[in-house]
Write a protein that holds these residues in place. Sequence first.
Motif, mmCIF file in Angstrom:
data_model
loop_
_atom_site.group_PDB
_atom_site.id
_atom_site.type_symbol
_atom_site.label_atom_id
_atom_site.label_comp_id
_atom_site.label_asym_id
_atom_site.label_seq_id
_atom_site.Cartn_x
_atom_site.Cartn_y
_atom_site.Cartn_z
ATOM 1 N N ASN A 1 -7.623 17.185 12.886
ATOM 2 C CA ASN A 1 -6.754 16.476 11.956
ATOM 3 C C ASN A 1 -5.602 17.401 11.586
ATOM 4 O O ASN A 1 -5.813 18.584 11.339
ATOM 5 N N ARG A 2 -4.391 16.852 11.564
ATOM 6 C CA ARG A 2 -3.244 17.678 11.184
ATOM 7 C C ARG A 2 -3.447 18.268 9.796
ATOM 8 O O ARG A 2 -3.993 17.623 8.908
ATOM 9 N N LYS A 3 -2.964 19.490 9.614
ATOM 10 C CA LYS A 3 -3.087 20.162 8.321
ATOM 11 C C LYS A 3 -2.424 19.355 7.218
ATOM 12 O O LYS A 3 -2.933 19.270 6.096
ATOM 13 N N SER A 4 -1.286 18.744 7.531
ATOM 14 C CA SER A 4 -0.541 17.979 6.525
ATOM 15 C C SER A 4 -0.922 16.499 6.526
ATOM 16 O O SER A 4 -0.378 15.731 5.737
ATOM 17 N N GLY A 5 -1.834 16.100 7.396
ATOM 18 C CA GLY A 5 -2.191 14.690 7.513
ATOM 19 C C GLY A 5 -3.239 14.257 6.515
ATOM 20 O O GLY A 5 -4.309 13.768 6.899
ATOM 21 N N THR A 6 -2.972 14.440 5.235
ATOM 22 C CA THR A 6 -3.901 14.040 4.169
ATOM 23 C C THR A 6 -3.160 13.215 3.133
ATOM 24 O O THR A 6 -1.942 13.320 2.994
ATOM 25 N N ARG A 7 -3.916 12.388 2.412
ATOM 26 C CA ARG A 7 -3.316 11.541 1.372
ATOM 27 C C ARG A 7 -4.231 11.494 0.153
ATOM 28 O O ARG A 7 -5.452 11.636 0.266
ATOM 29 N N THR A 8 -3.640 11.263 -1.008
ATOM 30 C CA THR A 8 -4.424 11.035 -2.216
ATOM 31 C C THR A 8 -4.907 9.582 -2.199
ATOM 32 O O THR A 8 -4.344 8.738 -1.478
ATOM 33 N N PRO A 9 -5.940 9.237 -2.977
ATOM 34 C CA PRO A 9 -6.391 7.840 -3.037
ATOM 35 C C PRO A 9 -5.263 6.877 -3.414
ATOM 36 O O PRO A 9 -5.183 5.770 -2.872
ATOM 37 N N GLU A 10 -4.394 7.282 -4.338
ATOM 38 C CA GLU A 10 -3.277 6.428 -4.745
ATOM 39 C C GLU A 10 -2.311 6.224 -3.582
ATOM 40 O O GLU A 10 -1.822 5.109 -3.348
ATOM 41 N N GLU A 11 -2.017 7.285 -2.838
ATOM 42 C CA GLU A 11 -1.120 7.179 -1.683
ATOM 43 C C GLU A 11 -1.714 6.286 -0.604
ATOM 44 O O GLU A 11 -0.988 5.550 0.081
ATOM 45 N N LEU A 12 -3.032 6.333 -0.434
ATOM 46 C CA LEU A 12 -3.682 5.487 0.570
ATOM 47 C C LEU A 12 -3.564 4.004 0.206
ATOM 48 O O LEU A 12 -3.262 3.163 1.064
ATOM 49 N N ARG A 13 -3.817 3.690 -1.066
ATOM 50 C CA ARG A 13 -3.730 2.292 -1.481
ATOM 51 C C ARG A 13 -2.288 1.766 -1.364
ATOM 52 O O ARG A 13 -2.064 0.612 -0.968
#
Length: 529
Positions: free
Chosen positions: A150-162
Amino acid sequence: MADFATARLSRDQLVLFPERLDSAIAPDHAVRLLDDILGRIDWTTWEQTYDLTRGQPPIHPRVLAGAILYGLIKRIRTSRALEEAIEVRNDFRWLVEDRRIDHTTICKFRQKNSANLKNLFVRIALLARELGHLPLASLGFDGTRMRANNRKSGTRTPEELRKAKEELAAKYTKLEAEAAAADAKDDQRLGKDSEHKLDKELADVALRQKRVDAALAELERLEQEGQKKPARIPITDPQSRVTPNKEGGFAPNYTPTAMVDNESGMIADADVLANTDEDKHMLASVGRVQESMGLAQPPAELLADGMMSTGENLAACKEQGIDFYSPIKGTVGADNPAVRQDPSVPVPAEDIARLPTTTTKKKDGTTTTTFNKTAFVYDADADVYWCPAGKPLPYTNQTTQTENGRQRVRSRYHASELDCAGCPLASMCLSGNAKRRQVGHEQHEALRVEHAKKMSSDEAKAKYSRRRHPGERPFAVIKQDFGARRFLTRGLDRVADEWLWLCSAFNLKRLMSLITTGSDPPNVLSPSS
């Protein structure tokens, strides 16, 4: 006149290759020993998964597993690279007996043999034990961090996902309508039998939607199971977790663990965790070793780093009769000036500065330093704590709470407000607006103190020092020699299988070394060990 060396043969020259493939491999080549070890393993459970009455005869699982394991030892991890090695390298050609094996066959073999892989790992360990190279008298448990796919920067917060889910749904609907209009125009121009292709942008949005949905599903699973939700969750592999890297910084990682036999250096049990809570899984690993190796009792001795010396682990080891060695913090040491013959007598003024303290940083950036718990001495007979000023902190009440899936039972001890009000050490003892000092301990406090005394002895330090080399070797070899610093697969189950392949390859390599050198493990419980 001197000149450059000429070629032994022209590429157009007809040549005679050895009549036997066996002649291409030296008698002492390592691949021969590896093949001999695999030949001693019972492959019945693998063979039972094949239907030999239909289709072409399949390749025996020993051949495919052997090629994968030997490939890992030779830093060949991907199926395509392994296919090429089988095609062009004589050692691989000899191992598979000149079969032509494509990467698809190798990949499918890895994917469908999870249960059999666990059996193979155990079979290799049992063979080592049969040969006298795996005593299992002293074990060492440890974990490491390995990058997820998984990319190091490829993460999201729960709010960003929704938010991303809503935006992608709207975008997909718009693109779908545009694609439908374009298809209708093509039908009108070319006829209704014309082939429609999914628009590249539409396909990309669909893929992103799928990944966001998977990440949200992982968050929902954690919530249903009552687990703590991570602040950020990886998009490509949502079952991994953002944790500190061994080389610094943060990235999506998994936590592979290994239970190692301290004398042979072989891995007796392996697992992969999503979180960094190895301490909760140490005793489960001991149980799997006992079950898979057919031991009547748990291994007599267990070594682990300081993270594992939790109250729960200390209690479980004592209950199971395991001699546990692990550094421990937060207990009163012999060099602590708080330890005195009569705790009702104040600590001498010249020793006050040496009392253990804790520094806390406030939100405004300022810091406060106060005596920590180890500056107070517990008297078990009277069930009371004594402060550095020689004043008692009697038992007050008991609280129960759950932290990270563990039930914490704490006994609370409070000093008298009158004693604290006139105490010359109050500025070093009380924080904020507190009028009296309180100290608490958990249900396993006595075990922690007992374990700290045990670990302070020279004998315990000598025994614990034996953990480092065999305990760290598997991780060093797998990362450095095998080149596995990042998982190639995604999802906890598939990552666990990949780790088990790597650990099985390590055990084969280690067993080959033990057989070649003829070294036998010493008696680990002897006084001289």
